[in-house]
Design a protein around this motif. Structure first.
Motif, short mmCIF file in Angstrom:
data_model
loop_
_atom_site.label_atom_id
_atom_site.label_comp_id
_atom_site.label_asym_id
_atom_site.label_seq_id
_atom_site.Cartn_x
_atom_site.Cartn_y
_atom_site.Cartn_z
N SER A 164 0.63 -1.06 0.01
CA SER A 164 0.32 0.34 0.19
C SER A 164 0.17 1.46 -0.29
O SER A 164 0.62 2.14 -0.44
CB SER A 164 -1.36 -0.06 1.37
N ASP A 165 1.82 1.17 0.66
CA ASP A 165 2.96 2.67 1.01
C ASP A 165 3.53 2.86 -0.79
O ASP A 165 4.70 3.34 -0.98
CB ASP A 165 3.49 2.62 1.88
N GLY A 166 3.87 1.59 -2.01
CA GLY A 166 4.47 1.50 -2.75
C GLY A 166 5.92 0.77 -2.52
O GLY A 166 6.29 0.14 -1.34
N ALA A 167 6.77 1.13 -3.98
CA ALA A 167 7.65 -0.04 -3.81
C ALA A 167 9.26 1.28 -3.22
O ALA A 167 8.81 2.03 -2.68
CB ALA A 167 8.36 0.31 -4.79
N ASP A 168 10.12 0.04 -2.53
CA ASP A 168 11.12 1.13 -2.04
C ASP A 168 12.24 1.67 -2.96
O ASP A 168 12.37 3.19 -2.33
CB ASP A 168 11.86 0.18 -1.17
N CYS A 169 12.29 0.90 -4.09
CA CYS A 169 13.22 2.33 -4.87
C CYS A 169 12.14 1.31 -6.72
O CYS A 169 12.29 0.03 -6.70
CB CYS A 169 14.49 1.13 -4.65
N LEU A 170 12.62 2.39 -7.21
CA LEU A 170 12.65 2.25 -8.66
C LEU A 170 13.94 2.92 -10.10
O LEU A 170 14.64 3.10 -9.64
CB LEU A 170 11.27 3.17 -9.73
N VAL A 171 13.82 1.26 -10.72
CA VAL A 171 14.76 1.80 -11.39
C VAL A 171 14.14 1.91 -12.55
O VAL A 171 12.91 1.05 -12.86
CB VAL A 171 16.03 0.99 -11.09
N SER A 172 14.37 3.27 -14.04
CA SER A 172 14.31 2.31 -15.36
C SER A 172 15.12 3.23 -16.24
O SER A 172 15.91 4.11 -15.56
CB SER A 172 12.79 3.86 -15.15
N PRO A 199 6.86 7.64 -0.25
CA PRO A 199 7.64 8.77 0.15
C PRO A 199 9.33 8.38 0.48
O PRO A 199 9.08 7.52 1.00
CB PRO A 199 7.12 9.65 1.34
N GLY A 200 10.47 9.37 0.60
CA GLY A 200 11.52 9.00 0.55
C GLY A 200 12.08 7.68 -0.54
O GLY A 200 13.17 7.43 -0.11
N GLY A 201 11.48 6.94 -1.11
CA GLY A 201 12.35 6.52 -1.68
C GLY A 201 13.30 6.38 -2.54
O GLY A 201 12.46 7.72 -3.52
N HIS A 202 14.08 5.81 -3.19
CA HIS A 202 14.57 6.41 -4.83
C HIS A 202 14.16 5.87 -5.90
O HIS A 202 13.73 4.64 -5.97
CB HIS A 202 15.95 5.78 -4.41
N LEU A 203 14.70 7.14 -7.06
CA LEU A 203 14.64 6.02 -8.48
C LEU A 203 15.86 6.48 -8.77
O LEU A 203 16.96 7.39 -8.49
CB LEU A 203 13.95 7.67 -9.44
N LEU A 204 16.00 5.70 -10.56
CA LEU A 204 17.28 5.36 -10.27
C LEU A 204 17.09 5.17 -11.91
O LEU A 204 16.76 4.20 -12.43
CB LEU A 204 18.36 4.11 -9.69
N LEU A 205 17.32 6.73 -13.03
CA LEU A 205 16.99 7.15 -14.02
C LEU A 205 17.56 6.72 -14.66
O LEU A 205 18.50 7.97 -15.03
CB LEU A 205 16.16 7.84 -14.07
N ILE A 206 18.02 5.80 -16.13
CA ILE A 206 19.01 6.13 -17.37
C ILE A 206 18.34 6.12 -18.34
O ILE A 206 16.91 5.91 -17.98
CB ILE A 206 20.00 5.10 -17.72
N GLY A 207 18.04 7.81 -19.02
CA GLY A 207 17.88 7.58 -20.64
C GLY A 207 19.29 8.47 -21.78
O GLY A 207 20.16 8.33 -21.45
N ALA A 208 18.27 8.38 -22.93
CA ALA A 208 18.94 8.92 -23.80
C ALA A 208 19.18 10.69 -23.70
O ALA A 208 17.69 11.51 -23.01
CB ALA A 208 18.50 8.19 -24.53
N LEU A 209 20.35 11.19 -24.44
CA LEU A 209 20.88 12.76 -24.59
C LEU A 209 20.54 13.25 -25.56
O LEU A 209 21.29 12.51 -26.21
CB LEU A 209 21.72 13.22 -24.00
#
Length: 273
Positions: A164-172, A199-209
């Motif tokens: 219910s409170d969501g994932a601890d970390c997202l990677v994309s 809330p307070g969880g982390h996002l690790l994001l890799i993408g194109a420029l």
């Protein structure tokens, strides 16, 4: 409320992906020169080093890691599987989910041998390259499911999938800019996936420029939102994230192999407000 133009753009993007070829995509992007583990300036080792550092700094922790838009690749969770007890892989396309299942079930039929990737991450972790078999077993143990996802829906995953409170970390990695028709849709998608994160969880994001297209198979030219660093930072802020770190990789000339027009890659570590 999204206007008709945006809905049409999203539908057009979905249509582009119906001819996506996982085996060709892997060949284009995950073999040398882009995946040359003997070269420090090769793109894949750079991405793996960024992810290794982020997952081992001590502030990214918890029970559940969700990979948003996995595509047919596994490299993005090779470090995270040592930190989280549960890993969810997700993708919009059944062909990509099937490619991942082939590896997960260890049944053969994979379009790419992930062994050099596993060996390289073992070296980053200070382990013998021969420990790759242990890492593969660990990864298969912690991946709990491979699920459909649509980042353009306000609730990208079915509501009963996560705590219910969501994932601890997202990677994309290379997902949002590659499936969005324009910058506002990219920003909205960042907000949508943020609803999956505690809330307070982390996002690790890799993408194109600076990328306007890539090939998802022979003759399958897929449009991409061409991003710059300032736009990435602004979209993160607008979507409720605090930027911790932004790193940028510039493609050497010999990495520009004709399968896209990407000029660089960004890595973001951010925290949900």
């Amino acid at each position: 409320m999204e206007d008709k133009g945006t809905e049409t753009g999203v539908a057009a993007m979905a249509a582009c992906y119906q001819r996506f070829d996982p085996a060709a995509y892997l060949q284009y992007n995950y073999t040398p020169p882009r995946a040359d583990f003997e070269r420090k300036d090769s793109i894949v080792p750079w991405k793996l080093a960024c992810l290794h550092r982020a997952f081992t700094e001590g502030d990214v922790s918890g029970e559940l890691l969700v990979d948003i838009g996995s595509g047919p690749t596994l490299y993005q969770v090779l470090s995270g599987c040592e930190v989280f007890n549960q890993v969810l892989l997700t993708d919009f396309l059944e062909v990509n989910r099937q490619e991942l299942r082939h590896w997960l079930q260890d049944e053969g039929g994979c379009s790419l041998d992930w062994t050099p990737y596993l060996q390289h991450v073992c070296k980053l972790e200070g382990r013998r390259p021969s420990a790759w078999t242990e890492k593969a077993a660990k990864l298969r143990q912690v991946i709990t499911d491979i699920l459909p996802i649509d980042v353009h829906r306000p609730q990208p995953l079915d509501s009963d999938v996560l705590p219910s409170d969501g994932a601890d970390c997202l990677v994309s990695c290379f997902c949002l800019e590659s499936v969005s028709p324009d910058l506002p849709a990219f920003t909205r998608a960042l907000g949508h996936i943020g609803r999956l994160l505690r809330p307070g969880g982390h996002l690790l994001l890799i993408g194109a420029l600076g990328e306007s297209y890539y090939f998802g198979g022979p003759g399958v030219k897929i449009p991409v939102v061409p991003l710059n660093e300032a736009q990435v930072c602004a979209s993160l802020s607008e979507s409720g994230y605090t930027l911790i770190r932004l790193e940028v990789y510039t493609l050497p000339q010999d990495m520009r192999v004709g399968v896209d027009d990407v000029s660089g890659v960004f890595f973001v570590k951010a925290r949900k407000d």
